[in-house]
Write an enzyme that holds these catalytic residues in place. Structure first.
Site, PDB file in Angstrom:
ATOM      1  N   SER A  90      -6.513  -1.391  -0.829  1.00  0.00           N
ATOM      2  CA  SER A  90      -6.068  -0.773  -2.084  1.00  0.00           C
ATOM      3  C   SER A  90      -7.160   0.034  -2.796  1.00  0.00           C
ATOM      4  O   SER A  90      -6.865   1.133  -3.302  1.00  0.00           O
ATOM      5  CB  SER A  90      -5.474  -1.836  -3.013  1.00  0.00           C
ATOM      6  OG  SER A  90      -6.330  -2.945  -3.146  1.00  0.00           O
ATOM      7  N   HIS A 129       0.824  -1.213   0.000  1.00  0.00           N
ATOM      8  CA  HIS A 129       0.000   0.000   0.000  1.00  0.00           C
ATOM      9  C   HIS A 129       0.857   1.262   0.000  1.00  0.00           C
ATOM     10  O   HIS A 129       0.434   2.290  -0.532  1.00  0.00           O
ATOM     11  CB  HIS A 129      -0.968  -0.041   1.183  1.00  0.00           C
ATOM     12  CG  HIS A 129      -1.994  -1.121   1.024  1.00  0.00           C
ATOM     13  ND1 HIS A 129      -2.537  -1.817   2.072  1.00  0.00           N
ATOM     14  CD2 HIS A 129      -2.555  -1.640  -0.104  1.00  0.00           C
ATOM     15  CE1 HIS A 129      -3.399  -2.708   1.595  1.00  0.00           C
ATOM     16  NE2 HIS A 129      -3.425  -2.620   0.292  1.00  0.00           N
ATOM     17  N   ASP A 157      -3.013  -8.309  -6.901  1.00  0.00           N
ATOM     18  CA  ASP A 157      -2.767  -8.656  -5.498  1.00  0.00           C
ATOM     19  C   ASP A 157      -3.590  -9.892  -5.092  1.00  0.00           C
ATOM     20  O   ASP A 157      -4.458  -9.815  -4.231  1.00  0.00           O
ATOM     21  CB  ASP A 157      -3.150  -7.424  -4.646  1.00  0.00           C
ATOM     22  CG  ASP A 157      -2.891  -7.627  -3.175  1.00  0.00           C
ATOM     23  OD1 ASP A 157      -2.034  -8.454  -2.815  1.00  0.00           O
ATOM     24  OD2 ASP A 157      -3.556  -6.936  -2.363  1.00  0.00           O
ATOM     25  N   GLU A 215     -13.635  -8.422  -7.511  1.00  0.00           N
ATOM     26  CA  GLU A 215     -13.511  -9.228  -6.287  1.00  0.00           C
ATOM     27  C   GLU A 215     -14.446 -10.424  -6.432  1.00  0.00           C
ATOM     28  O   GLU A 215     -15.604 -10.274  -6.814  1.00  0.00           O
ATOM     29  CB  GLU A 215     -13.866  -8.381  -5.049  1.00  0.00           C
ATOM     30  CG  GLU A 215     -14.005  -9.146  -3.762  1.00  0.00           C
ATOM     31  CD  GLU A 215     -12.786  -9.971  -3.360  1.00  0.00           C
ATOM     32  OE1 GLU A 215     -11.660  -9.454  -3.379  1.00  0.00           O
ATOM     33  OE2 GLU A 215     -12.968 -11.168  -3.039  1.00  0.00           O
ATOM     34  N   ASP A 233     -14.318 -13.161 -11.315  1.00  0.00           N
ATOM     35  CA  ASP A 233     -12.913 -13.564 -11.337  1.00  0.00           C
ATOM     36  C   ASP A 233     -12.089 -12.437 -11.980  1.00  0.00           C
ATOM     37  O   ASP A 233     -12.257 -12.138 -13.164  1.00  0.00           O
ATOM     38  CB  ASP A 233     -12.813 -14.849 -12.162  1.00  0.00           C
ATOM     39  CG  ASP A 233     -11.389 -15.333 -12.322  1.00  0.00           C
ATOM     40  OD1 ASP A 233     -10.460 -14.667 -11.825  1.00  0.00           O
ATOM     41  OD2 ASP A 233     -11.200 -16.379 -12.953  1.00  0.00           O
ATOM     42  N   GLY A 234     -11.218 -11.844 -11.199  1.00  0.00           N
ATOM     43  CA  GLY A 234     -10.443 -10.702 -11.692  1.00  0.00           C
ATOM     44  C   GLY A 234      -9.515 -11.059 -12.842  1.00  0.00           C
ATOM     45  O   GLY A 234      -9.257 -10.230 -13.716  1.00  0.00           O
TER      46      GLY A 234
HETATM   47  C1  LIG Z   1      -4.762 -10.069  -0.820  1.00  0.00           C
HETATM   48  S1  LIG Z   1      -6.491  -9.847  -0.896  1.00  0.00           S
HETATM   49  C2  LIG Z   1      -6.671  -8.306  -1.685  1.00  0.00           C
HETATM   50  C3  LIG Z   1      -6.459  -7.113  -0.861  1.00  0.00           C
HETATM   51  C4  LIG Z   1      -6.648  -5.813  -1.600  1.00  0.00           C
HETATM   52  N1  LIG Z   1      -6.023  -5.800  -2.910  1.00  0.00           N
HETATM   53  C5  LIG Z   1      -6.038  -4.711  -0.785  1.00  0.00           C
HETATM   54  O1  LIG Z   1      -4.852  -4.440  -0.981  1.00  0.00           O
HETATM   55  O2  LIG Z   1      -6.733  -4.108   0.023  1.00  0.00           O
HETATM   56  C6  LIG Z   1      -6.946 -10.898  -2.226  1.00  0.00           C
HETATM   57  C7  LIG Z   1      -8.423 -10.817  -2.571  1.00  0.00           C
HETATM   58  O3  LIG Z   1      -8.635 -11.518  -3.788  1.00  0.00           O
HETATM   59  C8  LIG Z   1      -9.908 -12.152  -3.725  1.00  0.00           C
HETATM   60  N2  LIG Z   1      -9.866 -13.167  -4.775  1.00  0.00           N
HETATM   61  C9  LIG Z   1      -9.360 -14.421  -4.755  1.00  0.00           C
HETATM   62  N3  LIG Z   1      -9.412 -14.972  -5.979  1.00  0.00           N
HETATM   63  C10 LIG Z   1      -9.957 -14.039  -6.804  1.00  0.00           C
HETATM   64  C11 LIG Z   1     -10.236 -13.977  -8.201  1.00  0.00           C
HETATM   65  N4  LIG Z   1      -9.962 -15.018  -9.003  1.00  0.00           N
HETATM   66  N5  LIG Z   1     -10.749 -12.851  -8.700  1.00  0.00           N
HETATM   67  C12 LIG Z   1     -11.032 -11.775  -7.909  1.00  0.00           C
HETATM   68  N6  LIG Z   1     -10.789 -11.770  -6.578  1.00  0.00           N
HETATM   69  C13 LIG Z   1     -10.252 -12.879  -6.037  1.00  0.00           C
HETATM   70  C14 LIG Z   1      -9.991 -12.641  -2.311  1.00  0.00           C
HETATM   71  O4  LIG Z   1     -11.338 -12.854  -1.936  1.00  0.00           O
HETATM   72  C15 LIG Z   1      -9.349 -11.476  -1.549  1.00  0.00           C
HETATM   73  O5  LIG Z   1     -10.301 -10.537  -1.150  1.00  0.00           O
END
Ligand SMILES: C[S@@+](CC[C@H](N)C(=O)[O-])C[C@H]1O[C@@H](n2cnc3c(N)ncnc32)[C@H](O)[C@@H]1O
Length: 284
Positions: free
Chosen positions: A102, A19, A168, A122, A147-148
């Site tokens: 983020s 961050h 991330d 997300e 799915d991101g």
């Molecule tokens: C490390 S956390 C993210 C934290 C966020 N980027 C932050 O910095 O505040 C990872 C996130 O990815 C989500 N996630 C897992 N697989 C995913 C996917 N295929 N697509 C989108 N989100 C996903 C999880 O539910 C989780 O909330």
């Protein structure tokens, strides 16, 4: 499969590193009066309450991360000015209770007089819904519950061809390690101007050095690599002992800012036996 909840990890040393780097990169983009867009492929819930129980458990990891930063912030080098201002805006009464993730950081750094944009993805239904509600009245932020890896590239190229793709994932299993490179290649194809930031955990897994090596070879002449270990690598087991980021096409000035702040951050967070922090950049 959807067991990961970032709320338990919010504000830990890994979050602090990613961050801080994200805040500084966006602050550098803000130096030009040109709009940017940010893609947050794994966006989480957006903001995290540090003093509330989740399923009966209090989040604790932040105490060794942002908890230490908060207590020592008056001594932080100038390279942390943006990050500090964000933390203080979210905790105006002087007690650290809310940690901005983020998407909240990117939203905070958007400028009122320019059409900066944020695209969040997300997959977790609860965190995704929380994020959607957070930005429900905000036309400059889009939240997609999907799915991101798949959904983010479908929005590229964005109308504004200047920006950051922040990657991330939770790296819960081996799958995320394998997903990063195809995703980054596709981003490079569709949105070649993007700054691409990929966070990774330091773990004793063979996938980690392979991923870092591959990322550094995508644009070998133009990237930045930063790593912050907070303990010695565990002799056995899989515990996370730090984290790193590879930033492709970093904004001008980011390397110097990270150099200015990284040793201080390491002194604040790392145990005496932790490896030295590293920041390297290669430019065209
Ligand atoms: C490390 S956390 C993210 C934290 C966020 N980027 C932050 O910095 O505040 C990872 C996130 O990815 C989500 N996630 C897992 N697989 C995913 C996917 N295929 N697509 C989108 N989100 C996903 C999880 O539910 C989780 O909330």
């Amino acid at each position: 499969m959807l067991a990961y909840r970032h709320a338990f990890h919010a504000g830990n040393p890994g979050d602090l590193l990613k961050h801080w780097v994200l805040s500084e990169a966006l602050a550098l983009l803000n130096q030009k009066k040109k709009p940017w867009c940010a893609f947050d492929t794994h966006a989480g819930a957006g903001v995290y309450a540090l003093t509330q129980r989740i399923g009966g458990r209090l989040p604790e990891e932040w105490r060794d991360g942002v908890g230490r930063f908060w207590a020592a912030q008056a001594e932080a080098p100038a390279a942390f000015a943006t990050f500090r201002s964000i933390l203080n805006a979210f905790n105006p009464d002087g007690t650290m209770t809310v940690y901005p993730g983020s998407p909240a950081i990117a939203r905070f750094l958007m400028r009122a007089d320019l059409p900066d944009r944020l695209y969040c993805f997300e997959r977790h239904p609860t965190d995704g819904e929380a994020l959607r509600q957070l930005f429900a009245r905000d036309p400059r932020v889009s939240v997609t519950l999907a799915d991101g890896w798949q959904a983010a590239v479908k929005r590229m190229p964005p109308p504004v061809r200047r920006g950051i793709v922040f990657v991330d994932p939770s790296y819960e299993g081996a799958k995320d390690y394998g997903a990063v490179m195809p995703f980054v290649r596709e981003v490079r194809r569709r949105f070649p101007q993007a700054v691409v930031m990929v966070w990774y955990p330091l773990l004793k897994r063979y996938e980690v050095p392979i991923l870092v090596r591959r990322l550094r070879n995508v644009l070998p002449e133009d990237h930045l690599w930063v790593e912050l270990a907070v303990t010695a690598p565990p002799k056995s087991g899989w515990g996370m002992y730090g984290s790193g980021l590879v930033v492709l096409q970093p904004p001008y000035g980011l390397h110097e800012r990270l150099q200015e702040g990284l040793t201080w951050l390491h002194g604040l967070l790392a145990q005496p036996n932790a490896p030295e922090p590293r920041v390297e950049s290669r430019t065209r």
